[in-house]
Design an enzyme around this catalytic site. Structure first.
Site, PDB file in Angstrom:
ATOM      1  N   ASP A   1      24.220  -5.062  68.638  1.00  0.00           N
ATOM      2  CA  ASP A   1      24.023  -5.867  69.846  1.00  0.00           C
ATOM      3  C   ASP A   1      25.290  -5.917  70.713  1.00  0.00           C
ATOM      4  O   ASP A   1      25.528  -6.885  71.427  1.00  0.00           O
ATOM      5  CB  ASP A   1      23.564  -7.286  69.472  1.00  0.00           C
ATOM      6  CG  ASP A   1      24.552  -7.981  68.533  1.00  0.00           C
ATOM      7  OD1 ASP A   1      25.670  -7.456  68.333  1.00  0.00           O
ATOM      8  OD2 ASP A   1      24.211  -9.057  68.003  1.00  0.00           O
TER       9      ASP A   1
ATOM     10  N   ARG B   1      28.795  -3.899  67.988  1.00  0.00           N
ATOM     11  CA  ARG B   1      29.670  -5.074  67.857  1.00  0.00           C
ATOM     12  C   ARG B   1      30.311  -5.055  66.475  1.00  0.00           C
ATOM     13  O   ARG B   1      29.648  -5.295  65.481  1.00  0.00           O
ATOM     14  CB  ARG B   1      28.884  -6.375  68.051  1.00  0.00           C
ATOM     15  CG  ARG B   1      29.706  -7.631  67.739  1.00  0.00           C
ATOM     16  CD  ARG B   1      29.026  -8.894  68.211  1.00  0.00           C
ATOM     17  NE  ARG B   1      27.703  -9.082  67.629  1.00  0.00           N
ATOM     18  CZ  ARG B   1      27.439  -9.914  66.599  1.00  0.00           C
ATOM     19  NH1 ARG B   1      28.379 -10.651  66.063  1.00  0.00           N
ATOM     20  NH2 ARG B   1      26.204 -10.016  66.137  1.00  0.00           N
TER      21      ARG B   1
ATOM     22  N   CYS C   1      47.113  -4.091  54.737  1.00  0.00           N
ATOM     23  CA  CYS C   1      47.912  -2.870  54.550  1.00  0.00           C
ATOM     24  C   CYS C   1      48.572  -2.358  55.821  1.00  0.00           C
ATOM     25  O   CYS C   1      49.340  -1.403  55.769  1.00  0.00           O
ATOM     26  CB  CYS C   1      47.051  -1.764  53.943  1.00  0.00           C
ATOM     27  SG  CYS C   1      45.889  -1.005  55.086  1.00  0.00           S
TER      28      CYS C   1
ATOM     29  N   HIS D   1      31.333  -7.214  59.667  1.00  0.00           N
ATOM     30  CA  HIS D   1      30.115  -6.403  59.727  1.00  0.00           C
ATOM     31  C   HIS D   1      29.993  -5.770  61.105  1.00  0.00           C
ATOM     32  O   HIS D   1      30.625  -6.222  62.064  1.00  0.00           O
ATOM     33  CB  HIS D   1      28.883  -7.261  59.424  1.00  0.00           C
ATOM     34  CG  HIS D   1      28.841  -7.727  57.994  1.00  0.00           C
ATOM     35  ND1 HIS D   1      29.488  -8.871  57.577  1.00  0.00           N
ATOM     36  CD2 HIS D   1      28.255  -7.177  56.888  1.00  0.00           C
ATOM     37  CE1 HIS D   1      29.294  -9.019  56.269  1.00  0.00           C
ATOM     38  NE2 HIS D   1      28.550  -8.021  55.833  1.00  0.00           N
TER      39      HIS D   1
ATOM     40  N   CYS E   1      42.659   0.587  52.550  1.00  0.00           N
ATOM     41  CA  CYS E   1      42.889  -0.299  51.398  1.00  0.00           C
ATOM     42  C   CYS E   1      41.614  -0.950  50.880  1.00  0.00           C
ATOM     43  O   CYS E   1      41.648  -1.647  49.867  1.00  0.00           O
ATOM     44  CB  CYS E   1      43.911  -1.381  51.752  1.00  0.00           C
ATOM     45  SG  CYS E   1      43.255  -2.685  52.817  1.00  0.00           S
TER      46      CYS E   1
ATOM     47  N   HIS F   1      37.994  -6.134  53.185  1.00  0.00           N
ATOM     48  CA  HIS F   1      36.797  -6.514  53.947  1.00  0.00           C
ATOM     49  C   HIS F   1      37.205  -7.000  55.337  1.00  0.00           C
ATOM     50  O   HIS F   1      38.082  -7.851  55.480  1.00  0.00           O
ATOM     51  CB  HIS F   1      36.062  -7.630  53.198  1.00  0.00           C
ATOM     52  CG  HIS F   1      34.920  -8.218  53.948  1.00  0.00           C
ATOM     53  ND1 HIS F   1      33.691  -7.586  54.067  1.00  0.00           N
ATOM     54  CD2 HIS F   1      34.807  -9.391  54.624  1.00  0.00           C
ATOM     55  CE1 HIS F   1      32.879  -8.350  54.779  1.00  0.00           C
ATOM     56  NE2 HIS F   1      33.517  -9.456  55.133  1.00  0.00           N
TER      57      HIS F   1
ATOM     58  N   CYS G   1      32.141  -7.055  64.279  1.00  0.00           N
ATOM     59  CA  CYS G   1      32.374  -8.485  64.153  1.00  0.00           C
ATOM     60  C   CYS G   1      33.392  -8.691  63.025  1.00  0.00           C
ATOM     61  O   CYS G   1      33.086  -8.448  61.855  1.00  0.00           O
ATOM     62  CB  CYS G   1      31.039  -9.153  63.842  1.00  0.00           C
ATOM     63  SG  CYS G   1      31.144 -10.929  63.729  1.00  0.00           S
TER      64      CYS G   1
ATOM     65  N   CYS H   1      38.460  -1.758  55.782  1.00  0.00           N
ATOM     66  CA  CYS H   1      39.601  -0.886  56.091  1.00  0.00           C
ATOM     67  C   CYS H   1      39.507   0.314  55.160  1.00  0.00           C
ATOM     68  O   CYS H   1      39.453   0.148  53.941  1.00  0.00           O
ATOM     69  CB  CYS H   1      40.905  -1.641  55.862  1.00  0.00           C
ATOM     70  SG  CYS H   1      42.359  -0.580  55.878  1.00  0.00           S
TER      71      CYS H   1
ATOM     72  N   CYS I   1      45.262  -3.860  60.027  1.00  0.00           N
ATOM     73  CA  CYS I   1      44.734  -4.503  58.812  1.00  0.00           C
ATOM     74  C   CYS I   1      45.765  -5.509  58.301  1.00  0.00           C
ATOM     75  O   CYS I   1      46.945  -5.173  58.152  1.00  0.00           O
ATOM     76  CB  CYS I   1      44.454  -3.428  57.767  1.00  0.00           C
ATOM     77  SG  CYS I   1      43.992  -4.106  56.158  1.00  0.00           S
TER      78      CYS I   1
ATOM     79  N   CYS J   1      30.231 -14.960  69.818  1.00  0.00           N
ATOM     80  CA  CYS J   1      29.611 -15.144  68.498  1.00  0.00           C
ATOM     81  C   CYS J   1      30.494 -15.975  67.573  1.00  0.00           C
ATOM     82  O   CYS J   1      30.062 -16.351  66.492  1.00  0.00           O
ATOM     83  CB  CYS J   1      29.280 -13.794  67.870  1.00  0.00           C
ATOM     84  SG  CYS J   1      30.714 -12.889  67.261  1.00  0.00           S
TER      85      CYS J   1
END
Ligand code: FE
Length: 158
Positions: free
Chosen positions: A136, A145, A78, A132, A126, A129, A147, A123, A75, A93
């Site tokens: 697939d 996946r 953190c 997602h 902490c 973000h 992503c 995570c 991460c 992608c």
């Protein structure tokens, strides 16, 4: 007198245990929870935008998208280990993609923003973000996946 001593001891020991509890709560809270002002101080503007404001890197072949060295991705906020390089694959992608995560490192939250039904990954340590998760991914492995934004992770060479 005996009764008074007993009450005094009871009051003192109660206040001590409350204090101990407060300290305990504070230390767990401080472990990974920071104020937005503190995050702003330690993260770059792009990291703050992606990790704390749930922003998204522009799709690109740069960053970690086509990065396939052996090691671990942690991460960026953190330092918690999130993904092993052996779970990274080419998804084309535009974002780094993994078919698996390190056990217990990720939290999954339904995300219905932007008119889509998705599952956000953060995570667990902490709350940063990451991106997602989609269904697939490679069928031969997990079919998932993860992503992930390049900004949300940092590569640590094996
Ligand atoms: Fe984190």
């Amino acid at each position: 007198m005996k009764g008074l001593t007993f009450i005094l001891i009871a009051v003192i020991s109660y206040s001590c245990s409350t204090k101990a509890q407060e300290i305990k709560n504070k230390s767990t809270k401080n472990k990974m929870t920071k104020t937005e002002a503190e995050w702003k101080e330690i993260l770059t503007p792009q990291e703050y935008y992606v990790l704390r404001q749930k922003g998204t890197d522009r799709p690109s072949d740069g960053g970690y998208t086509n990065h396939f060295e052996k090691g671990t991705y942690v991460c960026a906020a953190c330092g918690t280990q999130l993904f092993k390089s052996n779970s990274k694959y080419k998804s084309h992608c535009g974002w780094p993609s993994f078919d698996d995560a390190i056990d217990g490192s990720i939290a999954f939250t339904p995300d219905n923003s932007h008119g889509m039904i998705r599952t956000e990954i953060t995570c667990k340590a902490c709350g940063g973000h990451l991106g997602h998760i989609f269904d697939d991914g490679p069928r031969k492995t997990t079919g998932k996946r993860y992503c992930v934004n390049t900004t949300s992770i940092k590569f640590v060479k094996q």
